[in-house]
Design a protein around this motif. Sequence first.
Motif, PDB file in Angstrom:
ATOM      1  N   ALA A 313       0.831  -1.206   0.000  1.00 20.83           N
ATOM      2  CA  ALA A 313       0.000   0.000   0.000  1.00 20.83           C
ATOM      3  C   ALA A 313       0.869   1.262   0.000  1.00 20.83           C
ATOM      4  CB  ALA A 313      -0.928  -0.009   1.210  1.00 20.83           C
ATOM      5  N   SER A 314       1.942   1.230   0.780  1.00 17.66           N
ATOM      6  CA  SER A 314       2.844   2.377   0.843  1.00 17.66           C
ATOM      7  C   SER A 314       3.513   2.622  -0.504  1.00 17.66           C
ATOM      8  CB  SER A 314       3.905   2.141   1.921  1.00 17.66           C
ATOM      9  OG  SER A 314       4.871   3.157   1.912  1.00 17.66           O
ATOM     10  N   CYS A 315       3.967   1.542  -1.158  1.00 21.65           N
ATOM     11  CA  CYS A 315       4.635   1.686  -2.451  1.00 21.65           C
ATOM     12  C   CYS A 315       3.687   2.194  -3.524  1.00 21.65           C
ATOM     13  CB  CYS A 315       5.240   0.352  -2.877  1.00 21.65           C
ATOM     14  SG  CYS A 315       6.637  -0.177  -1.869  1.00 21.65           S
ATOM     15  N   GLU A 316       2.457   1.673  -3.530  1.00 17.34           N
ATOM     16  CA  GLU A 316       1.467   2.127  -4.512  1.00 17.34           C
ATOM     17  C   GLU A 316       1.208   3.625  -4.367  1.00 17.34           C
ATOM     18  OE1 GLU A 316      -2.028  -0.204  -3.993  1.00 17.34           O
ATOM     19  OE2 GLU A 316      -1.135  -2.046  -4.782  1.00 17.34           O
ATOM     20  N   LYS A 317       1.021   4.059  -3.140  1.00 16.75           N
ATOM     21  CA  LYS A 317       0.764   5.478  -2.874  1.00 16.75           C
ATOM     22  C   LYS A 317       1.965   6.334  -3.276  1.00 16.75           C
ATOM     23  CE  LYS A 317      -0.606   8.616   0.872  1.00 16.75           C
ATOM     24  NZ  LYS A 317      -0.935   8.719   2.323  1.00 16.75           N
ATOM     25  N   SER A 318       3.160   5.858  -2.970  1.00 17.92           N
ATOM     26  CA  SER A 318       4.373   6.624  -3.272  1.00 17.92           C
ATOM     27  C   SER A 318       4.620   6.737  -4.767  1.00 17.92           C
ATOM     28  CB  SER A 318       5.582   5.971  -2.603  1.00 17.92           C
ATOM     29  OG  SER A 318       5.444   5.966  -1.200  1.00 17.92           O
ATOM     30  N   THR A 320       2.407   6.495  -7.220  1.00 17.25           N
ATOM     31  CA  THR A 320       1.372   7.372  -7.797  1.00 17.25           C
ATOM     32  C   THR A 320       1.721   8.832  -7.570  1.00 17.25           C
ATOM     33  OG1 THR A 320      -0.350   5.697  -7.461  1.00 17.25           O
ATOM     34  CG2 THR A 320      -1.079   7.967  -7.762  1.00 17.25           C
ATOM     35  N   SER A 321       2.155   9.135  -6.352  1.00 17.35           N
ATOM     36  CA  SER A 321       2.514  10.512  -6.016  1.00 17.35           C
ATOM     37  C   SER A 321       3.757  10.970  -6.785  1.00 17.35           C
ATOM     38  CB  SER A 321       2.759  10.618  -4.509  1.00 17.35           C
ATOM     39  OG  SER A 321       3.185  11.902  -4.155  1.00 17.35           O
ATOM     40  N   LEU A 322       4.689  10.047  -7.016  1.00 17.72           N
ATOM     41  CA  LEU A 322       5.947  10.382  -7.678  1.00 17.72           C
ATOM     42  C   LEU A 322       5.742  10.977  -9.068  1.00 17.72           C
ATOM     43  CD1 LEU A 322       9.113  10.145  -7.576  1.00 17.72           C
ATOM     44  CD2 LEU A 322       8.825   7.893  -8.637  1.00 17.72           C
ATOM     45  N   VAL A 323       4.780  10.419  -9.807  1.00 16.44           N
ATOM     46  CA  VAL A 323       4.590  10.851 -11.208  1.00 16.44           C
ATOM     47  C   VAL A 323       3.285  11.622 -11.408  1.00 16.44           C
ATOM     48  CG1 VAL A 323       6.003   8.983 -12.144  1.00 16.44           C
ATOM     49  CG2 VAL A 323       3.556   8.589 -11.752  1.00 16.44           C
ATOM     50  N   ALA A 324       2.630  11.973 -10.315  1.00 18.72           N
ATOM     51  CA  ALA A 324       1.310  12.606 -10.418  1.00 18.72           C
ATOM     52  C   ALA A 324       1.321  13.913 -11.195  1.00 18.72           C
ATOM     53  CB  ALA A 324       0.742  12.832  -9.015  1.00 18.72           C
ATOM     54  N   GLU A 325       2.404  14.676 -11.088  1.00 17.84           N
ATOM     55  CA  GLU A 325       2.463  15.993 -11.711  1.00 17.84           C
ATOM     56  C   GLU A 325       2.892  15.968 -13.173  1.00 17.84           C
ATOM     57  OE1 GLU A 325       1.340  18.621 -10.060  1.00 17.84           O
ATOM     58  OE2 GLU A 325       0.944  17.268  -8.368  1.00 17.84           O
ATOM     59  N   THR A 326       3.249  14.801 -13.682  1.00 15.87           N
ATOM     60  CA  THR A 326       3.736  14.706 -15.069  1.00 15.87           C
ATOM     61  C   THR A 326       2.847  13.758 -15.869  1.00 15.87           C
ATOM     62  OG1 THR A 326       5.979  14.937 -14.184  1.00 15.87           O
ATOM     63  CG2 THR A 326       5.766  14.300 -16.516  1.00 15.87           C
ATOM     64  N   PRO A 327       1.997  14.289 -16.719  1.00 12.91           N
ATOM     65  CA  PRO A 327       1.069  13.438 -17.491  1.00 12.91           C
ATOM     66  C   PRO A 327       1.791  12.359 -18.289  1.00 12.91           C
ATOM     67  CG  PRO A 327       0.513  15.753 -17.737  1.00 12.91           C
ATOM     68  CD  PRO A 327       1.841  15.709 -17.026  1.00 12.91           C
ATOM     69  N   ASP A 328       1.213  11.139 -18.270  1.00 16.00           N
ATOM     70  CA  ASP A 328       1.689   9.983 -19.049  1.00 16.00           C
ATOM     71  C   ASP A 328       3.002   9.391 -18.561  1.00 16.00           C
ATOM     72  OD1 ASP A 328      -0.514  10.272 -20.731  1.00 16.00           O
ATOM     73  OD2 ASP A 328       0.573  11.626 -22.076  1.00 16.00           O
ATOM     74  N   LEU A 329       3.681  10.047 -17.643  1.00 17.28           N
ATOM     75  CA  LEU A 329       4.929   9.486 -17.143  1.00 17.28           C
ATOM     76  C   LEU A 329       4.615   8.259 -16.293  1.00 17.28           C
ATOM     77  CD1 LEU A 329       8.018   9.884 -17.014  1.00 17.28           C
ATOM     78  CD2 LEU A 329       7.663  11.159 -14.882  1.00 17.28           C
ATOM     79  N   GLN A 330       5.326   7.152 -16.575  1.00 12.01           N
ATOM     80  CA  GLN A 330       5.087   5.912 -15.864  1.00 12.01           C
ATOM     81  C   GLN A 330       6.173   5.667 -14.816  1.00 12.01           C
ATOM     82  OE1 GLN A 330       2.579   4.012 -15.865  1.00 12.01           O
ATOM     83  NE2 GLN A 330       1.470   4.475 -17.762  1.00 12.01           N
ATOM     84  N   ALA A 331       5.855   4.837 -13.839  1.00  8.48           N
ATOM     85  CA  ALA A 331       6.827   4.438 -12.829  1.00  8.48           C
ATOM     86  C   ALA A 331       6.513   3.017 -12.394  1.00  8.48           C
ATOM     87  CB  ALA A 331       6.781   5.383 -11.634  1.00  8.48           C
ATOM     88  N   ALA A 332       7.534   2.306 -11.998  1.00  7.39           N
ATOM     89  CA  ALA A 332       7.361   0.933 -11.517  1.00  7.39           C
ATOM     90  C   ALA A 332       8.352   0.681 -10.398  1.00  7.39           C
ATOM     91  CB  ALA A 332       7.571  -0.066 -12.653  1.00  7.39           C
ATOM     92  N   SER A 333       7.990  -0.226  -9.503  1.00  9.66           N
ATOM     93  CA  SER A 333       8.894  -0.576  -8.409  1.00  9.66           C
ATOM     94  C   SER A 333       8.689  -2.027  -8.019  1.00  9.66           C
ATOM     95  CB  SER A 333       8.661   0.331  -7.191  1.00  9.66           C
ATOM     96  OG  SER A 333       7.408   0.046  -6.594  1.00  9.66           O
TER      97      SER A 333
END
Length: 547
Positions: A313-318, A320-333
């Motif tokens: 849950a912590s990773c999912e939230k983090s 999402t927040s990491l790339v929230a300000e940049t449209p279409d930018l993806q992230a994975a962990s």
Amino acid sequence: MSWKPTKKKSRLPRWIPEWLKVCINVCFRLFLVGLVAFLAIASYFYYKASQFDLDVVANLDQHSVLLDAHGEELAVLGNASNKIATYEDLPEDLKNALLAREDSRFFEHCGVDFYGLGRATVRNIKDLSFTQGASTLTMQLARNTYEIREKSLQRKLLEIALTLRIEAKYDKDEIMSYYLNRIYFGEGCYSIEEAAQHYFGVPTSELDLGQCAMIVGIIRGPHIFNPHNNLQAAIEQRNQVLARMVDIGKITQDQADAAMKAPLKISKKNDEISARNYAQGAIISHLSTIIDEQKITEGGLKVATTIDAKLQASCEKSITSLVAETPDLQAASIIIDNKTGAVLSIVGGRDYRTHQFNIALKGKTELGDAFTPFIYLAALERRQLPIKNQPVKTGKQIGKKETISIAKRLGLNGIFLESDIYNGSVLVSPLQAVTAFSVIGNEGSRPQTHFIKDIKTAKDLTIFKNSPESVQVVEAGNSAECLKLLSKQGKVYRYTSSSTSERSLWVMATNKAQTAVIWVGYDIPRDIPNRKQLLSEMNELITQWLK
């Protein structure tokens, strides 16, 4: 004078010949022996059947449950709304179609159709195998409820005993309802209500004659006879059911003809996974490699996973927040346990609802200068000197082929561009990257990553247990030397890709017990804005996760 026992007087009439009296006496004794044997066998299987809890028949909550690493419920597979159709919800056409196809004497026999059983027994003797079963609806219900699967005489006798007990406890309407709410209809549908909604987009009570016949036709082959997989086969099964309904007088030929001409009204197939996030999707994917789809969708499984729910849950939230300000930018962990290879957390994109492709598992992204730690390790293995922050010079000491060979040994099984390998021209997934980096923190041992620890049935019978494996791929001393070339904060050893890498950002870290990787980029590679800020946030996140 000698004494002789008096000959016992026969109770049979005197006019019967002596030889016939002998035959009658022998047959009578054989009958008594057979009766005693029958009663003994019946008593044994009645006892065996009495060990089963009949209340389970009416308990229709058969969904499979995913448990997190601490044994807490993580998710329920399938449709958790528990859609159950009552007997009153069943259209008459559905009841009659089921009777016509599966058990036309259902309301007449005691649960066991002895006439059909006798006929099947004769056929089995001729075939010298269990080719015929003569199963009634109640027998099928017993088999599906108590997981009596193997084909043997003992199984059949136990099934019969359970069937008689079920018939004694429940009435026919209840038995039919329980049967339809427990049988498997393919594509994850293990109740009539789910099947009606899935294949036709209507509740059970609104199924028309043709739909009733088609949905009953699915039962004998849930995969090959469902209309999404093989429409023509499904139509043929529907027509067979309609013809059988005509034969037993449940409908007229005109009604059957009209049903065959009516529009099919089949719903479009919904390929959405029953998962609700990346972790669940990965677990389901892993589960399907262990046991077959029908076993999963029939339900009743307790799947102990490796996922740490709080960390997930912590990773999912983090992320999402990491790339929230940049449209279409993806992230994975992804975070794994170094010793066991257990995947503790996995996030495959910025938002599962809009992007179900799991980048962490299936993405192929260039490592770039994040390949540098693996060049260091390759050099150490070949007794060469790693030159810090100089991957090209370091790599040239051992050559391209040897660099690639050692990289594959670490778990990097992607696409290598040999001409530019020292600059990290290799396409890998974050899962491969985290596996390879864990070798550095795990004394040279590469773990086998996995999502499932064990699988149990509803009765706590273990049907799968994972045995964690790891392979020593480099010398422990070399992995320890490689750690010294990484940046260190507290107990966390980290490598951060350079901010000059324009299209892909990586941060990889280990605290020797666990290893984590974060990747940021686009589905279609292009320049990433605010790279320095993103890398700073990625470093902060990965350090928090591995404290």
